[in-house]
Each structure stands twice: as structure tokens, then as C-alpha cells.
Design a protein around this motif. Sequence first.
Motif, PDB file in Angstrom:
ATOM      1  N   GLY A 204       0.807  -1.208   0.000  1.00  0.00           N
ATOM      2  CA  GLY A 204       0.000   0.000   0.000  1.00  0.00           C
ATOM      3  C   GLY A 204       0.841   1.259   0.000  1.00  0.00           C
ATOM      4  O   GLY A 204       2.074   1.225  -0.096  1.00  0.00           O
ATOM      5  N   ALA A 205       0.150   2.385   0.150  1.00  0.00           N
ATOM      6  CA  ALA A 205       0.823   3.676   0.054  1.00  0.00           C
ATOM      7  C   ALA A 205       1.692   3.980   1.266  1.00  0.00           C
ATOM      8  O   ALA A 205       2.676   4.707   1.178  1.00  0.00           O
ATOM      9  CB  ALA A 205      -0.222   4.778  -0.130  1.00  0.00           C
ATOM     10  N   SER A 218      -3.314   1.056   3.239  1.00  0.00           N
ATOM     11  CA  SER A 218      -3.923   2.263   2.694  1.00  0.00           C
ATOM     12  C   SER A 218      -5.418   2.173   2.902  1.00  0.00           C
ATOM     13  O   SER A 218      -5.962   1.084   3.108  1.00  0.00           O
ATOM     14  CB  SER A 218      -3.597   2.418   1.204  1.00  0.00           C
ATOM     15  N   GLY A 326      -3.960   6.897   7.330  1.00  0.00           N
ATOM     16  CA  GLY A 326      -4.662   7.925   6.575  1.00  0.00           C
ATOM     17  C   GLY A 326      -5.781   8.553   7.368  1.00  0.00           C
ATOM     18  O   GLY A 326      -6.045   8.196   8.521  1.00  0.00           O
TER      19      GLY A 326
END
Length: 600
Positions: A204-205, A218, A326
Motif C-alpha cells: 500500500g501507500a 492504505s 490515513g
Amino acid sequence: MSRRLAVCALLTAALWALPLQARVAAPVLIAALLLLGFASASAAYHTDDRVAPDDYRSAVSFLAERWQPGDAILINAGYVYAPFVHYWPGTIAWRGRITEDAPASAGPIVYQLGTIDGPASLGGGDPRADFYPLRWPEAEAALQRLAARHPRLWLLRAYDTVTDPQGQVRAWLAANGRLFADVVFRGSSNIRVQGYILGPATPGAVRAAAGPVELSGSLLEAAVPVGGVVQVPLAWRPLVAVSQPLRAYLALVDPAGRLWAQQDQPAVGPAWTPASWRVGVWTPDPRLLLVPAGTPPGRYSVELGVYVAGGPALEFPGPAPRLRLGSLVVERAVNLPDPPYRLPVQRVLAPGLLLAGVNFGQFEAREGETLQLDLFWRALQPAPVATPVVRLWRTDGQLAAEDARIPLEGRYPPSAWQAGELLREPRELVVPPGTQGRAWLEVSAGGNAVLLAELFISGRQRRFDLPPIGQPVGARLGEIAELVAVASDDGDPLRVTLIWRALGTAPTSYTVFVQALDRTGRLAAQYDALPAGGDAPTTSWLPGEVIIDQVTLSRRAGSGPGPYHLIAGLYDGRSGERLRLPDGSDAVSLGMVRFSAASE
């Protein structure tokens, strides 16, 4: 079961062979024996898996609770399709044969197997029948296509020696997948739910290392309503061989650092073991995080924590204990069903404001302890006007403590509430020092009050004289405490005694930390706990009181015997902020120490 009934029948025949006088009581004895036989058979029906009914309900419920978007579901036989569809709790996006192409969907995709290398007459020769023949080369090609599309697969199988007599599907999954879940359910058909990882994950990010593993994740949603779920595709990559089972949790955290939701489960799955890891290979671990009823609308962060199962947390780089994945906006939802409450109330306390329930189950406390409770309010009209107050009363009618803050610290005040909306309001109340015996906890609003619980509050022994121990320190931390003296004994573990003197009663419960640092500042050992191991929180201190704090430090793996620089201090467990000394530093230097080299 049949043997039990046969024994009963033989005993009945033997009774009829008795003399006439003895047979007078035979009907009663026969009835008793028959009842015994039927009772035995009934008990076997409910307890013996060999004759118990197939528990498809539990198997499908287990699968539904753990299925994640992107997973495939594979059903092994025609006789399993009907109970699966019957017990599946939601909508199935698509269901068809494994040889068919399923459309792209975020919902459940269900593939149905046929009988591997079975006769062409299966299903009466009808190509649309649930029981259909499937040649192994065709099935193998379909499994390869499925693996290319889905990173995880759930297999629901029952009595699959009939539909796959050679075990070719099982062998293919064992060779091409990695088992992460495996549960057998009651019944004679050997119902089984297994989960397989079929391919590598895509990182993921957000990525960071924690101990022996690197994690990535993410968010797939930027906004979700209250009562909805957040999709978080996690992935793991071991940097070295993993020797202990790991767990990870997702947390929904507000800007003040308060936890509103948490989802915790083993890394990858319950059947995943340290031997399952492959160094350097990413493994998918999709997660769902439920936004529970009562969560106020607003912006939150989704954070990831990881720890050794039954052991310590693994640290990510930086000061935060968790990895932030996030930001998430929680949107308003009205008319949600009430969650279960420890104390159901359902009472209107102020115009338009219903106290639906309270989560609080504590009936004993200690002075200085922080009482934590959740109030659940339902707005009966938009913007109800009220300021709820939580109070603790002594038996003599005197007020011991009060929390009259604006609900949710003003982040989502009652003036913004909508009709039908359910709001959870966390409250904290510190039992002041000197409060002992019985007390009453109540909540009030709009001139009405509800008694929540009767508590018994215990005290503790106190001392105000300094013991003749250790070397003087004389370090003052804020307006709360003075570290008067310290004593330490070299060893492994290292034992340290801290002597604190209270300067006043703290409104906040502070945590003691003691650390051993090498010349570069790297941490070799650490201790964190409330004063006196939790027996004397700073919120219970009285001015002039002396607290003796026994600390044990064990060095971390890979750390030598020393010497190490020993430091100590106090910090707010919620914010992590340390109390400062008059010179602005945030830790007291306690000199150099060594660990014993005996264990080297």
C-alpha cells in the motif's frame, strides 16, 4: 446409538423370560429402559459428531464474518450450494460455475465446483444441474484464472471425497496457496472452511518496519457513515525469519487521541504460524474496521498497531506507538438501532434528549482511580438544549467529584445533533483522594437525574516519612512530584527503587518511565507503569506523601551488559507529553548502570 437400542431390546426380551410374578413389574421396567434408550440416543444426536446434524449455519456464518472484498468463495459440491445461499446473511454479487467468468464486483463472488472427472450422466445429463461433471484439466485452468484474479480464496467443503475422490483440488491449493484459516464444523459430512492466500500482495501507500516485519496499508474510503465499514488492505513482508506469532489491530482515533473503534486479529489469519512466513515476500491481509453506532461525525485517523501475541508491542519509527494509515471522514447516520448496553436506561432527561443507555460495569474503585463510562444519547429533536453532568456523591450527601464539560469537548456539541441521531459520549471522573466507603454515581440533565451505580471505594496505606535508602536526587517534575532519591542494584534484570514525594494532587494520571540508554541514545531497556505498579496513581497523591516505586528493567535482545545511562520521569499516558524539570529537560539523570553478564 444402534448398539444402545439393541442392548435395551435384549434386556426387554430377558424380562419376558422371567416368571409371571416377576413380570408384573415388567411394563414399568420396559418403559424405563426404553426411555433410557431414547435419552441416550437423543444425547448422542446432540453431542456425537458422527450422528449430529451438519452445522452449515455456523460454517457459513464463520465465512461471512471473515470474508473481505476481493476474496473468492469456492463451494465444492452441489449439495452445499443450497445451505450456503440459505444461511448467507447478505446479498451475493455473483454465483456461478468455476469455469464461468464472474463480473467485477466488490460484493461476494461465489464459484461452484462440479464433480472432478465424474460421469457424464451427473445431473441427469443436464448441463445446468448443480451436480455436473468437471474434467481436471478444465478445473485446474479455472483455478489458475481464479488465483490470478483473487489474492485470497475461501473454500467451503463438505464430504468432498465424493466430488473430488482423488483430492486434486485440495492438492492444487496446498501446492499453490498458503493456508491461513482452517475450521471443522459439527456433522457427519465433515464440513470445513479453509482460507488460502493465492498470490503476492501489492504494498500500500504507507509502509514502515516494526520489529522483524515491514507492514503496508492504505484506506479505500475517504468517507464512511456511522455503522459502515472501512476497507483497509494490509500487507506484511518479513525482513528476517519470524519466530513468534504476531497480531495487528486497526484503530479509529479522533484528533484528541481518543480511541473510538478497534479491530484486532492474528496476522494474516488464525492458522498462520511463524513457519508460514517467507522472508522478503509480501502477504495480503485485508481488514475491515467497523465504525460503531454512536461515533460522532467528523474527521478521524486510521492507525495500525502490531504486537507479539501475548507479548509486547512492536515499535514503528518515530514517537507515535502506531502507524498512521490515513484520514477518514465519518458521516452522520440517523435512526440506527441501539447497540447492547451494560445499563439500559431509555429515559428522557431534558427536552428532546433521551439517555438510551450507559456502558459502565464497575462497582468497586480505589481513591485516585479514574472512572470511565460511556453515555449514549439519542436526540429526539434537532439541537436538544442540555448540558449533561456526571457526579459522584458520598454517603453523607457531599459531592465528591463532578464532570460538567460540554459533551464531546465541543467537537460535536448538542446544538449540531439531528433528530434520531445516536451519540456516544465518553466521560471520565477521578475519585478524589480521601474518598472511601460507599458512593453513588449519577448523571443529570435538564433538572432530572438517573442513579447509575453504587460503588465501594477503598483507600490505601500512606506514609509521609522518607526511608533511609538510596542516593539523593532532589529533582522536581512540574508542580506534581519530586524524585527525592534512587537506589539501583546491578543485575539482569536490573532493579531500581525510586522515592517520590508528592507536591500536590495531580488532575491527570501520570505514568512512570525508566530507561537505560547506550552512548548513542539507543534504548536498551525500558519500564513504563503507574506509580507503585498502579497502586498509587498520581491522582491519589496527597501533598507531602512519600511513594516508594520498585522498578524492574530487563535488557532487550542484542544489548550488552553496559554501561548504560539511566533516566526516569513522568508522562501523560494519553498524549505522551512528559513533565519537565526547572531547566526544561524532560527526564532525570540517574547515573550509569550495568546489567549482569551472567546470561551472556
